[in-house]
Scaffold this active site. Sequence first.
Site, mmCIF file in Angstrom:
data_model
loop_
_atom_site.group_PDB
_atom_site.id
_atom_site.type_symbol
_atom_site.label_atom_id
_atom_site.label_comp_id
_atom_site.label_asym_id
_atom_site.label_seq_id
_atom_site.Cartn_x
_atom_site.Cartn_y
_atom_site.Cartn_z
ATOM 1 C CD GLU A 63 -0.355 -47.984 25.121
ATOM 2 O OE1 GLU A 63 -0.095 -46.783 25.370
ATOM 3 O OE2 GLU A 63 0.493 -48.897 25.136
ATOM 4 C CD GLU A 66 3.517 -46.078 22.416
ATOM 5 O OE1 GLU A 66 4.463 -45.461 22.912
ATOM 6 O OE2 GLU A 66 2.328 -45.721 22.554
HETATM 7 O O1 AHR Z 1 0.011 -45.935 28.706
HETATM 8 C C1 AHR Z 1 1.211 -45.298 29.016
HETATM 9 C C2 AHR Z 1 2.252 -45.424 27.926
HETATM 10 O O2 AHR Z 1 1.819 -44.746 26.782
HETATM 11 C C3 AHR Z 1 2.526 -46.809 27.428
HETATM 12 O O3 AHR Z 1 3.424 -47.497 28.220
HETATM 13 C C4 AHR Z 1 3.106 -46.556 26.071
HETATM 14 O O4 AHR Z 1 2.888 -47.622 25.184
HETATM 15 C C5 AHR Z 1 2.449 -45.267 25.631
HETATM 16 O O5 AHR Z 1 3.352 -44.358 25.162
#
Ligand code: AHR
Length: 492
Positions: free
Chosen positions: A296, A174
């Site tokens: 994710e 991210e």
């Molecule tokens: O999964 C929780 C968080 O969500 C992670 O650390 C991040 O990459 C995303 O914003």
Amino acid sequence: MSNKVVMNADVSHGKIDKNIYGHFAEHLGRCIYEGLWVGEDSPIPNTNGIRNDVLQALKDLNIPVLRWPGGCFADEYHWKDGIGPREQRKRMVNTHWGGVIENNHFGTHEFLMLCDMLDTEPYINGNVGSGTVQEMSEWVEYMTFDGESPMANWRKENGREEPWKVKYFGVGNENWGCGGNMRPQYYADLYRRFQTYVRNYGDNKIFKIAGGPNVDDYHWTEVLMREARHLMDGLSLHYYVHPGGFMNKGDAVRFDQQEWKISMQKAVFIEELIEKHSTIMDKYDPEKRIALIIDEWGAWYDVEPGTNPGFLYQQNTVRDAVIAGVSLNIFNNHNDRVRMANIAQMVNVIQAMVLTDEDKMLLTPTYHVFRMYKVHQDAERIDLSLDSKMLEVDGKQHPQVSASASKAEDGTIHVSLCNLDNDNQADIDFELRGTDFTNVSGEIITSEKMNDHNTFENPDKVAPTNFTGFVKEGSKLKVTLPAMSVVVLTIK
Ligand code: AHR
């Protein structure tokens, strides 16, 4: 009206990569500490510090790949703090997640040992945001170099003679947000630079994953593909279902019918994201060499009342089972580009497989869906077309039914079906072409109330049972999915 499914069992659309069934474990809340790692001296039964109950539950999922150490934590993690004798490891503050002490007892050796125990491929996410090129490069050398070098020698001093095999490596996380608040052009240049020193040692060939877009940031994808495609094997995408929006995400258990419907609509939206990001990728990579890695995803609600807001601990209802089923069907159906996905997260965080409370453990409805769907791992996706009744919420439509199908090596067909409707059963006229099947069986997960979930007192409230809601009529099946259900049919 009945929904219609036509399946052509003799038409294959390539392999469903088993890595679509991947997971993610971050140094966040009680995921690593308590959830996985309890330490060798814990009264909780463990193997080399990993708790046995969770380990066994996870083994039963055939987890193909596990991403670690973050997430946002990855861009603050300095791997050298997490090796050597545990009592001498640096204590640091986990600034991103709750400001708690991170004692670094779970580091590179412990993670790679866990992967060995689970028979899973490690996916390590490196630090671009606050790390250096040298630090990243030396991490790869430490883990994978076989021979005489400062890092390999250090690894040996720390008790590991043989190098590990590390296939998947993420260059930052991210980077448009917690990973450095960068603009795409700047990150693309940094990606090019950092990845240069992520070396292949011996026969360890690294699959390099570039930090991809946030949800619908198509410009990010465009710039990364334009500037760095020749240097990446995968591009990541993150997407979470927040029924109430990012700020007030909504309660994991205490939600109403409207929130159910919005959750389904938001779950289905990932298909539009995959299609639009893939269109951009197709422009630069028509051969589809580069994988879209959804590293994710999941349903992310407000934390359980009374728990640390930085720990992201939430319950998991039958709604989460349906969201998992729908999402996995979409990934299966886009197997040409989606070749890995990692649900967030494995234990005690966001849409978890397993919840723990000291020495107690429960399996969530999402766990059961992953167990039921594991039959799709590395199976051939077979042709399936679905004409679904549409449901409406806030003036937008989404389907009542979601489906995907695959054929195993021995010819067994598996069809996964979800009913997204919280009110009504879904009737399906199912035509099976290209197969002379004689035997059908099924498994279902559903519940009476949409808020039903498993607790430590009642851990099997939402659990799979035998499914009998089908009638065979020649080469056709009439299937009835109860409201809010996920079904996997086995057809031979
Ligand atoms: O999964 C929780 C968080 O969500 C992670 O650390 C991040 O990459 C995303 O914003």
